[in-house]
Write a protein that holds these residues in place. Structure first.
Motif, PDB file in Angstrom:
ATOM      1  N   ARG A   1     -16.080  28.907   7.935  1.00 44.64           N
ATOM      2  CA  ARG A   1     -16.293  29.914   6.692  1.00 44.64           C
ATOM      3  C   ARG A   1     -17.446  29.279   5.688  1.00 44.64           C
ATOM      4  NH1 ARG A   1     -10.319  32.184   5.719  1.00 44.64           N
ATOM      5  NH2 ARG A   1      -9.810  33.028   7.755  1.00 44.64           N
ATOM      6  N   PRO A   2     -18.362  29.763   5.212  1.00 48.18           N
ATOM      7  CA  PRO A   2     -19.300  29.443   4.254  1.00 48.18           C
ATOM      8  C   PRO A   2     -18.881  28.621   3.125  1.00 48.18           C
ATOM      9  CG  PRO A   2     -20.236  31.462   5.215  1.00 48.18           C
ATOM     10  CD  PRO A   2     -18.804  31.412   5.502  1.00 48.18           C
ATOM     11  N   TYR A   3     -17.609  29.360   2.595  1.00 46.52           N
ATOM     12  CA  TYR A   3     -16.968  28.814   1.252  1.00 46.52           C
ATOM     13  C   TYR A   3     -16.593  27.521   1.365  1.00 46.52           C
ATOM     14  CZ  TYR A   3     -13.668  28.491  -2.538  1.00 46.52           C
ATOM     15  OH  TYR A   3     -13.037  28.129  -3.425  1.00 46.52           O
ATOM     16  N   TYR A   4     -15.903  27.237   2.574  1.00 43.92           N
ATOM     17  CA  TYR A   4     -15.229  26.093   2.726  1.00 43.92           C
ATOM     18  C   TYR A   4     -16.302  24.913   3.191  1.00 43.92           C
ATOM     19  CZ  TYR A   4     -10.525  28.291   2.328  1.00 43.92           C
ATOM     20  OH  TYR A   4      -9.618  28.723   1.884  1.00 43.92           O
ATOM     21  N   LEU A   5     -16.980  25.288   4.069  1.00 45.44           N
ATOM     22  CA  LEU A   5     -18.104  24.410   4.641  1.00 45.44           C
ATOM     23  C   LEU A   5     -18.992  23.770   3.359  1.00 45.44           C
ATOM     24  CD1 LEU A   5     -19.612  22.856   6.675  1.00 45.44           C
ATOM     25  CD2 LEU A   5     -21.135  24.831   7.021  1.00 45.44           C
ATOM     26  N   LEU A   6     -19.469  24.897   2.413  1.00 40.29           N
ATOM     27  CA  LEU A   6     -20.220  24.395   1.265  1.00 40.29           C
ATOM     28  C   LEU A   6     -19.445  23.580   0.374  1.00 40.29           C
ATOM     29  CD1 LEU A   6     -22.124  27.522   0.864  1.00 40.29           C
ATOM     30  CD2 LEU A   6     -23.103  25.569   1.658  1.00 40.29           C
ATOM     31  N   SER A   7     -18.076  23.977  -0.029  1.00 40.29           N
ATOM     32  CA  SER A   7     -17.093  22.934  -0.795  1.00 40.29           C
ATOM     33  C   SER A   7     -17.126  21.792  -0.314  1.00 40.29           C
ATOM     34  CB  SER A   7     -15.744  23.997  -0.751  1.00 40.29           C
ATOM     35  OG  SER A   7     -15.878  25.021  -1.509  1.00 40.29           O
ATOM     36  N   LEU A   8     -16.996  21.475   0.877  1.00 39.90           N
ATOM     37  CA  LEU A   8     -16.612  20.198   1.680  1.00 39.90           C
ATOM     38  C   LEU A   8     -18.163  19.329   1.206  1.00 39.90           C
ATOM     39  CD1 LEU A   8     -15.100  18.109   3.548  1.00 39.90           C
ATOM     40  CD2 LEU A   8     -16.292  19.150   5.372  1.00 39.90           C
ATOM     41  N   LEU A   9     -19.170  20.029   1.549  1.00 37.69           N
ATOM     42  CA  LEU A   9     -20.555  19.216   1.457  1.00 37.69           C
ATOM     43  C   LEU A   9     -20.662  18.831  -0.224  1.00 37.69           C
ATOM     44  CD1 LEU A   9     -22.897  21.425   3.699  1.00 37.69           C
ATOM     45  CD2 LEU A   9     -22.006  19.262   4.019  1.00 37.69           C
ATOM     46  N   MET A  10     -20.346  19.930  -1.168  1.00 35.59           N
ATOM     47  CA  MET A  10     -20.469  19.547  -2.498  1.00 35.59           C
ATOM     48  C   MET A  10     -19.280  18.405  -2.994  1.00 35.59           C
ATOM     49  SD  MET A  10     -21.361  23.306  -4.263  1.00 35.59           S
ATOM     50  CE  MET A  10     -21.616  22.218  -5.660  1.00 35.59           C
ATOM     51  N   THR A  11     -18.139  18.339  -2.303  1.00 36.40           N
ATOM     52  CA  THR A  11     -17.201  17.393  -2.597  1.00 36.40           C
ATOM     53  C   THR A  11     -17.783  16.254  -2.070  1.00 36.40           C
ATOM     54  OG1 THR A  11     -15.483  18.988  -2.390  1.00 36.40           O
ATOM     55  CG2 THR A  11     -14.881  16.518  -2.102  1.00 36.40           C
TER      56      THR A  11
ATOM     57  N   GLN B   1      -3.987  25.824  -1.462  1.00 36.52           N
ATOM     58  CA  GLN B   1      -3.745  25.096  -3.015  1.00 36.52           C
ATOM     59  C   GLN B   1      -3.972  23.612  -3.012  1.00 36.52           C
ATOM     60  OE1 GLN B   1      -0.007  26.775  -4.164  1.00 36.52           O
ATOM     61  NE2 GLN B   1      -0.974  27.533  -5.611  1.00 36.52           N
ATOM     62  N   HIS B   2      -3.629  23.108  -1.775  1.00 39.15           N
ATOM     63  CA  HIS B   2      -3.940  21.615  -1.805  1.00 39.15           C
ATOM     64  C   HIS B   2      -5.424  21.304  -1.773  1.00 39.15           C
ATOM     65  CE1 HIS B   2      -0.030  19.683  -1.578  1.00 39.15           C
ATOM     66  NE2 HIS B   2       0.428  20.705  -0.957  1.00 39.15           N
ATOM     67  N   ILE B   3      -5.964  21.959  -0.629  1.00 41.02           N
ATOM     68  CA  ILE B   3      -7.279  21.897  -0.611  1.00 41.02           C
ATOM     69  C   ILE B   3      -8.268  22.307  -1.752  1.00 41.02           C
ATOM     70  CG2 ILE B   3      -9.350  22.566   1.006  1.00 41.02           C
ATOM     71  CD1 ILE B   3      -7.468  20.662   2.340  1.00 41.02           C
ATOM     72  N   GLY B   4      -7.813  23.722  -2.361  1.00 42.89           N
ATOM     73  CA  GLY B   4      -8.377  23.893  -3.477  1.00 42.89           C
ATOM     74  C   GLY B   4      -8.483  22.834  -4.422  1.00 42.89           C
ATOM     75  N   ASN B   5      -7.400  22.453  -4.923  1.00 40.70           N
ATOM     76  CA  ASN B   5      -7.261  21.293  -5.913  1.00 40.70           C
ATOM     77  C   ASN B   5      -8.161  20.318  -5.492  1.00 40.70           C
ATOM     78  OD1 ASN B   5      -5.434  22.457  -7.440  1.00 40.70           O
ATOM     79  ND2 ASN B   5      -3.633  21.723  -6.627  1.00 40.70           N
ATOM     80  N   LEU B   6      -8.306  19.683  -4.395  1.00 43.25           N
ATOM     81  CA  LEU B   6      -9.170  18.579  -3.992  1.00 43.25           C
ATOM     82  C   LEU B   6     -10.689  19.044  -4.281  1.00 43.25           C
ATOM     83  CD1 LEU B   6      -9.649  16.034  -2.627  1.00 43.25           C
ATOM     84  CD2 LEU B   6      -9.444  17.063  -0.402  1.00 43.25           C
ATOM     85  N   PHE B   7     -11.089  20.325  -3.828  1.00 43.13           N
ATOM     86  CA  PHE B   7     -12.417  20.696  -3.963  1.00 43.13           C
ATOM     87  C   PHE B   7     -12.595  20.708  -5.425  1.00 43.13           C
ATOM     88  CE2 PHE B   7     -12.611  23.172   0.232  1.00 43.13           C
ATOM     89  CZ  PHE B   7     -12.949  21.805   0.851  1.00 43.13           C
ATOM     90  N   LEU B   8     -11.993  21.091  -6.328  1.00 43.16           N
ATOM     91  CA  LEU B   8     -12.183  21.658  -7.722  1.00 43.16           C
ATOM     92  C   LEU B   8     -12.479  20.318  -8.477  1.00 43.16           C
ATOM     93  CD1 LEU B   8     -12.303  23.266 -10.507  1.00 43.16           C
ATOM     94  CD2 LEU B   8      -9.652  23.117 -10.227  1.00 43.16           C
ATOM     95  N   PHE B   9     -11.435  19.341  -8.292  1.00 47.77           N
ATOM     96  CA  PHE B   9     -11.547  18.039  -8.999  1.00 47.77           C
ATOM     97  C   PHE B   9     -12.568  17.036  -8.537  1.00 47.77           C
ATOM     98  CE2 PHE B   9      -7.255  19.770 -10.378  1.00 47.77           C
ATOM     99  CZ  PHE B   9      -7.629  19.751 -11.571  1.00 47.77           C
TER     100      PHE B   9
END
Length: 303
Positions: A23-33, A88-96
């Motif tokens: 999914r684009p959301y998780y893939l782009l979030s991983l790259l930005m992380t 929620q675990h993954i979301g916290n990791l991406f956010l911070f």
């Protein structure tokens, strides 16, 4: 202990997490992380970045960057102590991680910091986390249908979630509520949802404040015949919600789902073999009083 629990949960859900990155959301979030570590380690780019290392190796982390990354790990572990689902675990990791990347890029070069911050703003506007699309037995209400549906049968019990699509807590809670609806829905116990982001009048009628500062989302209400029996989280006089964990175990215990489910299952079996009983039965004492009142005017006429 929370770190070990998070690692075990992540390993257990690895097949599910692997599918997310299609999914684009998780893939782009991983790259930005991973943006800053990739830039710092990328040949051809890292040689032009400043560094505070004594050996002047600009392709390795300096002591300040390591310190920031360690601080990021501590923050993520603290936040994940209250996380319920893997999302929620993954979301916290991406956010911070994105916050840490902003600090690291600004520290290295102002232009890189502004570029990364602009990318974060564009990502926030254009990319939304995917909505839960799994199986569920949930009725979605609107402003014009909720009151009619809840008051149609006074014997039915409804558990209604008030949510908003912009709330990360509501998005994380969606699969839990869907699983509860699959396990506990029956003829007399039903599950519903209403998006108060689109139907603000419903939020006012049921006293649910959609403001992020009040932290009332998601809100679960137990209703029978349109009358509220209980809600979680509880709200104080100032309109602030008390802390409550939306785990499946807490909801089953607080709302007595096992007892309600068994009660309605028994009633459903009884309705098949016996004639349905009326909801309200007249009290025999009241019938006697009515008969006496009818006899009194007749005796007065005879006199």
């Amino acid at each position: 202990m929370s770190l070990i629990r998070g690692l075990v949960s992540t390993i257990y859900h690895l097949p599910k997490i692997y599918k997310w990155f299609y999914r684009p959301y998780y893939l782009l979030s991983l790259l930005m992380t991973l943006a800053f570590p990739l830039v710092r380690r990328c040949p051809g780019l890292c040689e032009h970045l400043p560094s505070q290392r004594e050996d002047n190796n600009s392709c390795a982390f300096d002591w300040r960057e390591v310190e920031i990354l360690m601080f990021l790990s501590a923050i993520v572990m603290m936040k994940n102590r209250r996380a319920i689902t893997v999302e929620q675990h993954i979301g916290n990791l991406f956010l911070f991680s994105k916050v840490a990347n902003v600090v690291l890029f600004f520290r290295v070069d102002l232009r890189l910091g502004l570029l990364y911050l602009a990318l974060c703003v564009v990502f926030l506007i254009t990319c939304k986390p995917p909505i839960h699309m799994g199986p569920e037995y949930i009725t979605y209400f609107s402003d014009s249908t909720i009151d009619e549906e809840l008051q149609r049968d006074g014997r039915e019990t409804w558990i209604v979630e008030f949510y908003a699509n912009w709330s990360p807590e509501c998005q994380s809670f969606a699969p839990i509520f869907a699983d509860l609806s699959l396990n506990y829905s029956c003829l007399g116990l039903k599950f519903g949802k209403v998006d108060i982001g689109q139907h603000g009048a419903v939020a006012e009628r049921y006293n649910v404040n959609p403001s992020p500062l009040c932290k009332q989302l998601p809100s679960l209400l137990l209703l029978q015949g349109g009358r509220e029996l209980m809600r979680r989280p509880l709200v104080d006089k100032k309109g602030r919600a008390s802390g409550w964990s939306f785990t499946e175990e807490n909801i089953i215990r607080e709302f007595n789902l096992n007892e309600l489910f068994q009660k309605y299952k028994k009633l459903n079996k009884g309705e098949k073999s016996e004639e349905p009983k009326p909801i309200l039965q007249e009290d025999p004492e009241e019938e006697e009083q009515e008969e006496e009142e009818e006899e009194e005017p007749e005796s007065k006429k005879d006199k």
